[in-house]
Write a protein that holds these residues in place. Structure first.
Motif, PDB file in Angstrom:
ATOM      1  N   LYS A 326       0.842  -1.197   0.000  1.00 21.09           N
ATOM      2  CA  LYS A 326       0.000   0.000   0.000  1.00 21.09           C
ATOM      3  C   LYS A 326       0.877   1.247   0.000  1.00 21.09           C
ATOM      4  O   LYS A 326       0.599   2.236  -0.700  1.00 21.09           O
ATOM      5  N   SER A 329       2.221   1.627  -3.460  1.00 24.01           N
ATOM      6  CA  SER A 329       1.161   2.057  -4.364  1.00 24.01           C
ATOM      7  C   SER A 329       0.852   3.536  -4.185  1.00 24.01           C
ATOM      8  O   SER A 329       0.688   4.275  -5.167  1.00 24.01           O
ATOM      9  N   ASP A 330       0.784   3.976  -2.941  1.00 20.94           N
ATOM     10  CA  ASP A 330       0.526   5.392  -2.675  1.00 20.94           C
ATOM     11  C   ASP A 330       1.659   6.262  -3.227  1.00 20.94           C
ATOM     12  O   ASP A 330       1.418   7.369  -3.721  1.00 20.94           O
ATOM     13  N   TYR A 331       2.871   5.765  -3.145  1.00 19.00           N
ATOM     14  CA  TYR A 331       4.018   6.545  -3.613  1.00 19.00           C
ATOM     15  C   TYR A 331       3.986   6.759  -5.120  1.00 19.00           C
ATOM     16  O   TYR A 331       4.180   7.875  -5.618  1.00 19.00           O
ATOM     17  N   GLU A 335      -1.710   0.756  -8.262  1.00 22.27           N
ATOM     18  CA  GLU A 335      -1.621  -0.409  -7.380  1.00 22.27           C
ATOM     19  C   GLU A 335      -0.415  -1.279  -7.734  1.00 22.27           C
ATOM     20  O   GLU A 335      -0.281  -1.759  -8.856  1.00 22.27           O
TER      21      GLU A 335
END
Length: 442
Positions: A326, A329-331, A335
């Motif tokens: 996660k 993915s946020d970075y 996804e």
């Protein structure tokens, strides 16, 4: 055969059984042609562009085991110009890094465009160092070649790829030398089209300009001033050998990095690469560019799963894994998923489920095995290994059900490992038929 089935669904296809890597068309208006070389996930074909009124040679490099993935497993796409020199490099390096747990898996679409200078914008020498007079022409395509080619990518090729492959929104454009001017033009005129731009042999190109008085750097700043929160990545590099002969290239790097400092969401790296010439510098440059987007400090996961397994106080391996991915993915803004099945690599679901079974942590092995099956529902091997975890846990009915699913997939695909799946089925039947074990499985 999988490749052929994929292309059979495309309208207006001509199949011609000849031995050349690219098949010639019988009709000039056919959109897509049959690909001969579909081995190892590489697809080669001609794509007819109505906008360009010509055919473009396309190579597509799919991630390993792409066909085993679930429909919601989607990939970023790296569009690569100058396929004649960059296709195998980009396709090979991306595959290698993704198969050694160093970057997310990606689809590479390589284009061997017909006429390289035909896609450049009309540019003056400006501060490039190409000529003493900044008013001299540098790259100069006719009839708005750059905008036509941009329309080809945006309105034809990208929609075609998105329709036929499991892509996500993240797109990268790779370019070199003359085509770097096109990539820069794309970033300036349509900054939302690609998330990342890699420009090799290009520290002179960024000093060119639409007018003699301004550079492409100036034009990029004007674009970003209108989009101060724009997110993206820009990598520009050239050979140090060339930069030593043309000091303007050093000044261009300084000008670029200084001008873009204020745009905090737009990550930039510009450099000159030692010991390699004009074309070979792309090898080192590609690694450096990918590190800009997928920093190895964050994305090199070669030991992360074992670390999670060795620290159960932080939660189950699956819980720790989901949190880790996660963050990744946020970075990056899409996804990123765990690696399902890497060869000789501990950082894959296959490897860690095996180690969890050896340690008697059967519930965790089953939990992780379910994640593997969820990501690769068409993998008979994934079902086989989950069944193995159920057997180890003594859950023979669940093992039988999982083995049955795997066997059906294996039969449909004529899997060469069929004997292993059948032997597992026989073993499960024996375990279920044993009186004591059967009672435990009521």
């Amino acid at each position: 055969m999988t490749c052929l089935k994929r292309f059979l669904s495309v309208p207006f296809i001509v199949f011609t059984l000849i031995l050349s890597p690219y098949v010639e068309a019988n009709h000039s208006t056919d959109r897509v042609e049959y690909c001969k070389d579909c081995a190892n996930g590489v697809i080669k074909f001609h794509f007819f562009s109505e906008i360009l009124e010509s055919r473009q040679k396309i190579d597509i490099y799919l991630p390993k085991d792409y066909d085993l993935g679930a429909n919601n497993v989607r990939y970023p796409v790296i569009y690569t110009l100058d396929g004649w020199t960059l296709s195998e490099l980009v396709g090979g390096v991306v595959r290698h890094l993704s198969q050694t747990a160093s970057m997310p898996e990606a689809i590479v679409v390589s284009i061997d465009q017909n006429y390289v200078k035909g896609i450049t914008p009309q540019l003056y020498s400006s501060d490039s160092g190409w000529a003493e007079n900044p008013k001299e022409k540098a790259f100069w395509s006719d009839d708005n070649g750059a905008d036509h080619y941009l329309s080809f990518l945006k309105d034809e090729l990208i929609p075609f790829i998105n329709e036929r492959y499991r892509t996500n929104h993240f797109k990268t454009l790779v370019s070199m030398s003359p085509t770097a001017s096109f990539a820069m033009h794309s970033l300036i005129s349509q900054p939302e089209l690609f998330n990342a731009h890699f420009m090799f042999a290009a520290t002179d190109v960024i000093g060119m300009g639409y007018t003699p008085e301004k550079t492409l750097i100036d034009s990029l700043v004007e674009t970003l001033n209108k989009r101060p929160k724009h997110e993206g990545f820009l990598y520009v590099a050239s050979s140090m050998r060339e930069a030593k002969k043309h000091p303007a290239q050093h000044k261009n790097i300084e000008a670029l990095t200084d001008a873009l400092k204020t745009f905090k969401n737009f990550k930039v790296k510009a450099e000159h690469i030692e010991n390699y010439g004009h074309y070979p510098m792309a090898v080192t440059g590609l690694l450096s560019a990918l590190d800009l987007v997928f920093p190895r400090a964050k994305f090199d996961s070669s030991t992360i799963l074992n670390h999670m397994r060795e620290n159960p106080e932080n939660g189950t391996v699956t819980q720790q894994l989901m949190q880790h991915y996660k963050v990744l993915s946020d970075y990056v803004g899409f996804e990123v998923r765990p690696y399902s099945n890497l060869t000789r690599n501990a950082n894959s679901l296959r490897s860690v489920t095996r180690m969890l079974r050896k340690e008697g942590r059967f519930d965790e092995a089953i939990e992780l095995g379910k994640l593997w099956v969820k990501q690769q529902p068409k993998s008979a091997y994934a079902h086989y290994k989950l069944s193995e975890s159920y057997i180890a846990a003594g859950s023979y009915k669940a093992a039988k059900k999982q083995n049955s699913i795997g066997l059906d997939i294996a039969k449909a695909n004529k899997d060469p490992n069929m004997a292993h799946y059948i032997n597992q089925k026989v073993n499960i039947e024996k375990l279920l038929s044993a009186p004591a074990q059967a009672k435990n499985n009521e």
